[in-house]
Design a protein around this motif. Structure first.
Motif, mmCIF file in Angstrom:
data_model
loop_
_atom_site.group_PDB
_atom_site.id
_atom_site.type_symbol
_atom_site.label_atom_id
_atom_site.label_comp_id
_atom_site.label_asym_id
_atom_site.label_seq_id
_atom_site.Cartn_x
_atom_site.Cartn_y
_atom_site.Cartn_z
ATOM 1 N N MET A 83 0.793 -1.108 0.132
ATOM 2 C CA MET A 83 0.049 -0.065 -0.078
ATOM 3 C C MET A 83 0.808 1.164 -0.008
ATOM 4 S SD MET A 83 -3.061 0.924 2.586
ATOM 5 C CE MET A 83 -2.633 2.274 3.587
ATOM 6 N N VAL A 84 0.627 2.219 -0.829
ATOM 7 C CA VAL A 84 1.447 3.431 -0.808
ATOM 8 C C VAL A 84 0.586 4.428 0.026
ATOM 9 C CG1 VAL A 84 1.738 5.371 -2.293
ATOM 10 C CG2 VAL A 84 1.977 2.989 -3.495
ATOM 11 N N SER A 85 1.501 4.968 0.871
ATOM 12 C CA SER A 85 0.988 6.051 1.731
ATOM 13 C C SER A 85 0.535 7.362 1.188
ATOM 14 C CB SER A 85 1.861 6.420 2.683
ATOM 15 O OG SER A 85 3.264 6.995 2.320
ATOM 16 N N PRO A 86 -0.445 8.150 1.491
ATOM 17 C CA PRO A 86 -0.529 9.445 0.835
ATOM 18 C C PRO A 86 0.560 10.188 1.117
ATOM 19 C CG PRO A 86 -2.162 8.835 2.555
ATOM 20 C CD PRO A 86 -1.198 7.877 2.645
ATOM 21 N N PRO A 87 0.750 11.285 -0.248
ATOM 22 C CA PRO A 87 1.993 12.015 -0.444
ATOM 23 C C PRO A 87 1.880 13.273 0.676
ATOM 24 C CG PRO A 87 0.116 12.614 -2.037
ATOM 25 C CD PRO A 87 -0.291 11.413 -1.172
ATOM 26 N N VAL A 88 0.938 13.464 1.476
ATOM 27 C CA VAL A 88 0.704 14.502 2.339
ATOM 28 C C VAL A 88 0.663 13.934 3.575
ATOM 29 C CG1 VAL A 88 -0.123 16.604 2.926
ATOM 30 C CG2 VAL A 88 -0.280 16.139 0.541
ATOM 31 N N VAL A 89 1.518 14.567 4.647
ATOM 32 C CA VAL A 89 1.385 13.959 5.952
ATOM 33 C C VAL A 89 1.285 15.198 6.867
ATOM 34 C CG1 VAL A 89 2.617 12.679 7.859
ATOM 35 C CG2 VAL A 89 2.712 11.729 5.526
ATOM 36 N N ILE A 90 0.385 14.912 7.617
ATOM 37 C CA ILE A 90 0.397 16.289 9.004
ATOM 38 C C ILE A 90 0.569 15.528 10.221
ATOM 39 C CG2 ILE A 90 -1.205 18.022 9.789
ATOM 40 C CD1 ILE A 90 -0.847 18.116 6.864
ATOM 41 N N TYR A 91 1.537 15.860 10.648
ATOM 42 C CA TYR A 91 2.155 15.158 12.029
ATOM 43 C C TYR A 91 1.326 15.802 13.155
ATOM 44 C CZ TYR A 91 5.831 13.218 9.514
ATOM 45 O OH TYR A 91 6.564 12.460 8.569
ATOM 46 N N PRO A 92 1.223 14.558 14.163
ATOM 47 C CA PRO A 92 0.573 15.261 15.552
ATOM 48 C C PRO A 92 0.942 16.626 15.918
ATOM 49 C CG PRO A 92 1.474 12.921 15.867
ATOM 50 C CD PRO A 92 2.141 13.578 14.426
ATOM 51 N N PRO A 93 0.036 17.362 16.672
ATOM 52 C CA PRO A 93 0.518 18.637 17.138
ATOM 53 C C PRO A 93 1.598 18.629 18.359
ATOM 54 C CG PRO A 93 -1.769 18.139 17.315
ATOM 55 C CD PRO A 93 -1.279 16.895 17.192
ATOM 56 N N ASP A 94 2.417 19.637 18.198
ATOM 57 C CA ASP A 94 3.657 19.919 19.181
ATOM 58 C C ASP A 94 2.999 20.696 20.301
ATOM 59 O OD1 ASP A 94 3.751 22.422 18.263
ATOM 60 O OD2 ASP A 94 5.482 22.188 16.944
ATOM 61 N N GLU A 95 3.923 20.917 21.266
ATOM 62 C CA GLU A 95 3.456 21.672 22.431
ATOM 63 C C GLU A 95 3.092 23.050 22.187
ATOM 64 O OE1 GLU A 95 7.742 21.667 21.498
ATOM 65 O OE2 GLU A 95 6.673 20.264 21.989
ATOM 66 N N ILE A 122 9.433 18.399 4.359
ATOM 67 C CA ILE A 122 8.901 19.249 5.152
ATOM 68 C C ILE A 122 8.691 20.807 4.788
ATOM 69 C CG2 ILE A 122 8.908 20.050 7.639
ATOM 70 C CD1 ILE A 122 8.388 17.089 7.802
ATOM 71 N N LEU A 123 7.293 20.950 4.405
ATOM 72 C CA LEU A 123 7.116 22.407 4.133
ATOM 73 C C LEU A 123 6.982 23.568 5.386
ATOM 74 C CD1 LEU A 123 4.427 21.798 1.360
ATOM 75 C CD2 LEU A 123 7.055 21.858 1.218
ATOM 76 N N GLY A 124 6.811 22.995 6.613
ATOM 77 C CA GLY A 124 6.678 23.759 7.556
ATOM 78 C C GLY A 124 5.733 23.403 8.583
ATOM 79 N N ARG A 125 5.209 24.324 9.395
ATOM 80 C CA ARG A 125 4.329 24.061 10.630
ATOM 81 C C ARG A 125 2.990 24.794 10.272
ATOM 82 N NH1 ARG A 125 7.260 24.946 16.141
ATOM 83 N NH2 ARG A 125 5.469 25.392 16.630
ATOM 84 N N ALA A 126 2.024 23.992 10.591
ATOM 85 C CA ALA A 126 0.532 24.519 10.308
ATOM 86 C C ALA A 126 -0.194 24.764 11.635
ATOM 87 C CB ALA A 126 -0.069 23.589 9.319
ATOM 88 N N TYR A 127 -1.011 25.856 11.693
ATOM 89 C CA TYR A 127 -1.593 26.129 12.929
ATOM 90 C C TYR A 127 -3.105 25.809 12.806
ATOM 91 C CZ TYR A 127 2.915 27.172 15.028
ATOM 92 O OH TYR A 127 4.198 27.071 15.297
ATOM 93 N N GLY A 128 -3.533 25.530 11.662
ATOM 94 C CA GLY A 128 -4.972 25.136 11.392
ATOM 95 C C GLY A 128 -4.971 24.941 9.892
ATOM 96 N N VAL A 129 -6.329 24.519 9.609
ATOM 97 C CA VAL A 129 -6.570 23.911 8.484
ATOM 98 C C VAL A 129 -6.160 24.817 7.105
ATOM 99 C CG1 VAL A 129 -8.499 23.152 6.875
ATOM 100 C CG2 VAL A 129 -8.286 22.432 9.188
ATOM 101 N N GLN A 130 -6.453 26.231 7.234
ATOM 102 C CA GLN A 130 -6.102 27.388 6.497
ATOM 103 C C GLN A 130 -4.700 27.283 5.961
ATOM 104 O OE1 GLN A 130 -6.964 31.349 7.652
ATOM 105 N NE2 GLN A 130 -7.198 31.751 5.546
ATOM 106 N N ASP A 131 -3.685 26.992 7.231
ATOM 107 C CA ASP A 131 -2.358 26.999 6.830
ATOM 108 C C ASP A 131 -2.207 25.603 6.000
ATOM 109 O OD1 ASP A 131 -1.726 29.057 8.453
ATOM 110 O OD2 ASP A 131 -1.553 27.980 10.257
ATOM 111 N N VAL A 132 -2.711 24.531 6.176
ATOM 112 C CA VAL A 132 -2.472 23.453 5.416
ATOM 113 C C VAL A 132 -2.857 23.598 3.895
ATOM 114 C CG1 VAL A 132 -3.020 21.077 5.147
ATOM 115 C CG2 VAL A 132 -2.704 21.576 7.426
#
Length: 70
Positions: free
Chosen positions: A1-13, A25-35
């Motif tokens: 099975m091929v994994s999706p090309p976009v991964v959103i990792y668990p929230p950090d502190e 890694i493109l950066g950090r998102a703080y909401g869906v709008q950032d993604v």
């Protein structure tokens, strides 16, 4: 099975989630709008928040698009 090309990792502190597209890694998102902005920068200019929430291209790790707390 091929994994999706976009991964959103668990929230950090700070509530940010790393965003990886095709292994980069493109950066950090703080909401869906950032993604959505990262997806637009990756070439999907028409994407908005609803595309992010519904897309099977995104692997949400550590909670879905509604989870932004550590």
């Amino acid at each position: 099975m091929v994994s999706p090309p976009v991964v959103i990792y668990p929230p950090d502190e700070d509530g940010g989630r790393r965003v990886r597209v095709d292994g980069t890694i493109l950066g950090r998102a703080y909401g869906v709008q950032d993604v959505a902005r990262f997806m637009q920068e990756a070439g999907l200019q028409e994407w908005d928040e609803m595309d992010v929430v519904r897309s099977p291209l995104i692997d949400w790790r550590g909670g879905g698009p509604d989870n932004w707390t550590h």
